[in-house]
Design a protein around this motif. Structure first.
Motif, PDB file in Angstrom:
ATOM      1  N   ALA A 141     -77.377 -22.469  89.277  1.00  0.00           N
ATOM      2  CA  ALA A 141     -76.281 -22.284  90.247  1.00  0.00           C
ATOM      3  C   ALA A 141     -75.272 -21.296  89.658  1.00  0.00           C
ATOM      4  N   PRO A 142     -75.669 -20.017  89.532  1.00  0.00           N
ATOM      5  CA  PRO A 142     -74.729 -19.058  88.932  1.00  0.00           C
ATOM      6  C   PRO A 142     -73.438 -18.962  89.737  1.00  0.00           C
ATOM      7  N   GLY A 143     -72.323 -18.944  89.031  1.00  0.00           N
ATOM      8  CA  GLY A 143     -71.010 -18.844  89.678  1.00  0.00           C
ATOM      9  C   GLY A 143     -70.300 -17.581  89.221  1.00  0.00           C
ATOM     10  N   ILE A 144     -69.586 -16.956  90.139  1.00  0.00           N
ATOM     11  CA  ILE A 144     -68.824 -15.750  89.799  1.00  0.00           C
ATOM     12  C   ILE A 144     -67.379 -15.943  90.229  1.00  0.00           C
ATOM     13  N   ARG A 145     -66.482 -15.784  89.264  1.00  0.00           N
ATOM     14  CA  ARG A 145     -65.047 -15.859  89.568  1.00  0.00           C
ATOM     15  C   ARG A 145     -64.588 -14.471  89.986  1.00  0.00           C
ATOM     16  N   VAL A 165     -60.334  -9.815  96.209  1.00  0.00           N
ATOM     17  CA  VAL A 165     -61.684 -10.067  96.743  1.00  0.00           C
ATOM     18  C   VAL A 165     -61.736 -11.427  97.430  1.00  0.00           C
ATOM     19  N   TRP A 166     -61.034 -12.389  96.856  1.00  0.00           N
ATOM     20  CA  TRP A 166     -61.067 -13.732  97.444  1.00  0.00           C
ATOM     21  C   TRP A 166     -60.396 -13.765  98.811  1.00  0.00           C
ATOM     22  N   SER A 167     -59.265 -13.048  98.937  1.00  0.00           N
ATOM     23  CA  SER A 167     -58.476 -13.221 100.160  1.00  0.00           C
ATOM     24  C   SER A 167     -58.713 -12.146 101.230  1.00  0.00           C
ATOM     25  N   LEU A 168     -59.183 -10.964 100.841  1.00  0.00           N
ATOM     26  CA  LEU A 168     -59.401  -9.927 101.854  1.00  0.00           C
ATOM     27  C   LEU A 168     -60.830  -9.995 102.394  1.00  0.00           C
ATOM     28  N   ALA A 169     -60.937 -10.238 103.695  1.00  0.00           N
ATOM     29  CA  ALA A 169     -62.260 -10.471 104.295  1.00  0.00           C
ATOM     30  C   ALA A 169     -63.214  -9.300 104.062  1.00  0.00           C
ATOM     31  N   SER A 170     -62.711  -8.061 104.172  1.00  0.00           N
ATOM     32  CA  SER A 170     -63.604  -6.909 104.029  1.00  0.00           C
ATOM     33  C   SER A 170     -64.140  -6.811 102.606  1.00  0.00           C
ATOM     34  N   LEU A 171     -63.270  -7.019 101.616  1.00  0.00           N
ATOM     35  CA  LEU A 171     -63.713  -6.964 100.216  1.00  0.00           C
ATOM     36  C   LEU A 171     -64.659  -8.117  99.910  1.00  0.00           C
ATOM     37  N   VAL A 182     -78.370  -6.969  96.400  1.00  0.00           N
ATOM     38  CA  VAL A 182     -78.727  -6.296  95.135  1.00  0.00           C
ATOM     39  C   VAL A 182     -79.125  -7.303  94.058  1.00  0.00           C
ATOM     40  N   ASN A 183     -78.275  -8.316  93.852  1.00  0.00           N
ATOM     41  CA  ASN A 183     -78.560  -9.251  92.756  1.00  0.00           C
ATOM     42  C   ASN A 183     -79.471 -10.414  93.157  1.00  0.00           C
ATOM     43  N   GLY A 184     -79.653 -10.605  94.463  1.00  0.00           N
ATOM     44  CA  GLY A 184     -80.498 -11.720  94.905  1.00  0.00           C
ATOM     45  C   GLY A 184     -79.784 -13.058  94.829  1.00  0.00           C
ATOM     46  N   PHE A 185     -78.445 -13.041  94.869  1.00  0.00           N
ATOM     47  CA  PHE A 185     -77.650 -14.266  94.815  1.00  0.00           C
ATOM     48  C   PHE A 185     -77.241 -14.662  96.239  1.00  0.00           C
ATOM     49  N   VAL A 186     -77.684 -15.819  96.691  1.00  0.00           N
ATOM     50  CA  VAL A 186     -77.339 -16.297  98.034  1.00  0.00           C
ATOM     51  C   VAL A 186     -76.208 -17.323  97.912  1.00  0.00           C
ATOM     52  N   LEU A 187     -75.159 -17.106  98.682  1.00  0.00           N
ATOM     53  CA  LEU A 187     -73.985 -17.982  98.581  1.00  0.00           C
ATOM     54  C   LEU A 187     -74.331 -19.414  98.989  1.00  0.00           C
ATOM     55  N   VAL A 188     -73.905 -20.358  98.141  1.00  0.00           N
ATOM     56  CA  VAL A 188     -74.140 -21.771  98.422  1.00  0.00           C
ATOM     57  C   VAL A 188     -72.821 -22.485  98.737  1.00  0.00           C
ATOM     58  N   ARG A 189     -71.825 -22.212  97.923  1.00  0.00           N
ATOM     59  CA  ARG A 189     -70.522 -22.835  98.177  1.00  0.00           C
ATOM     60  C   ARG A 189     -69.419 -22.024  97.504  1.00  0.00           C
ATOM     61  N   ARG A 190     -68.170 -22.387  97.862  1.00  0.00           N
ATOM     62  CA  ARG A 190     -66.990 -21.726  97.295  1.00  0.00           C
ATOM     63  C   ARG A 190     -66.116 -22.771  96.638  1.00  0.00           C
ATOM     64  N   ARG A 218     -61.344 -19.902  92.497  1.00  0.00           N
ATOM     65  CA  ARG A 218     -61.768 -18.618  93.094  1.00  0.00           C
ATOM     66  C   ARG A 218     -63.173 -18.244  92.618  1.00  0.00           C
ATOM     67  N   VAL A 219     -64.057 -19.226  92.711  1.00  0.00           N
ATOM     68  CA  VAL A 219     -65.437 -19.020  92.252  1.00  0.00           C
ATOM     69  C   VAL A 219     -66.401 -19.161  93.424  1.00  0.00           C
TER      70      VAL A 219
END
Ligand code: SF4
Ligand code: SF4
Length: 173
Positions: A52-56, A61-67, A78-86, A91-92
């Motif tokens: 379950a790799p996490g990225i802070r 990036v956290w608050s601006l929808a476009s970023l 690109v990295n093959g990471f599918v979002l599971v949860r926030r 801010r991870v």
């Protein structure tokens, strides 16, 4: 799915940028007087950090929808990471990695794995009291461990007390 030549090339460029940014950030932190824990032990190839790799991310990036969308698009495409949860408090973003095979505990694109995978768990060494995954073969070693070990050597302590102190103060190399 295993990375093809195009994705490997894109990830190589991204890794170069990641390394430069990370090197500059850590140099700045050292210049400010911050001292990370040293990294003791070694990788046991457990694959636990791939579950379950996490990225802070930063506040923008956290608050601006476009970023945020661009960031998540990059992670998935690109990295093959599918979002599971926030985790909003830290801010991870936590992902499922499509390159990880839970049966063999291996990465199908190890040579082109992203910078965060290569860096793990060094980034945790900058935390006040790093906690690693229980099956990780690495361990944090306090930056002043030699001085603390010398101070403990002069104390009258039982073997058990000495062991506990060494573990709690992160003195084991
Ligand atoms: S890309 Fe490879 S090393 Fe990185 S999390 Fe996925 S399986 Fe693990
Ligand atoms: S959790 Fe630790 S020991 Fe396991 S693969 Fe990751 S770095 Fe290596």
């Amino acid at each position: 799915m295993r990375d093809g030549p195009l994705r490997r090339a894109v990830k190589r460029v991204a890794r170069w940028s990641f390394d430069v940014n990370l090197g500059a950030l850590r140099a700045l932190r050292r210049a400010r007087g911050e001292r990370p824990y040293a990294l003791g032990g070694a990788c046991r190839q457990s694959g636990c950090c791939c579950e379950a790799p996490g990225i802070r991310v930063g506040r923008l990036v956290w608050s601006l929808a476009s970023l945020r969308r661009a960031f998540l698009w990059w992670q998935e495409r690109v990295n093959g990471f599918v979002l599971v949860r926030r985790d909003p408090r830290a801010r991870v973003f936590v992902f499922r990695c499509t390159h990880f095979d839970p049966a063999t505990r291996s990465c199908d694109s190890y040579e082109s794995r992203p910078g965060i995978c290569r860096d793990y768990p060094r980034t945790l060494m900058w935390q006040p009291y790093p906690e690693l995954l229980s099956r990780c073969g690495f361990r944090p070693v306090a930056p002043n461990s030699a001085a603390l070990r010398a101070a403990l050597a002069g104390r009258e302590l039982t073997t058990e007390q000495r062991r506990r102190l060494a573990a709690g103060l992160r003195l084991e190399e």
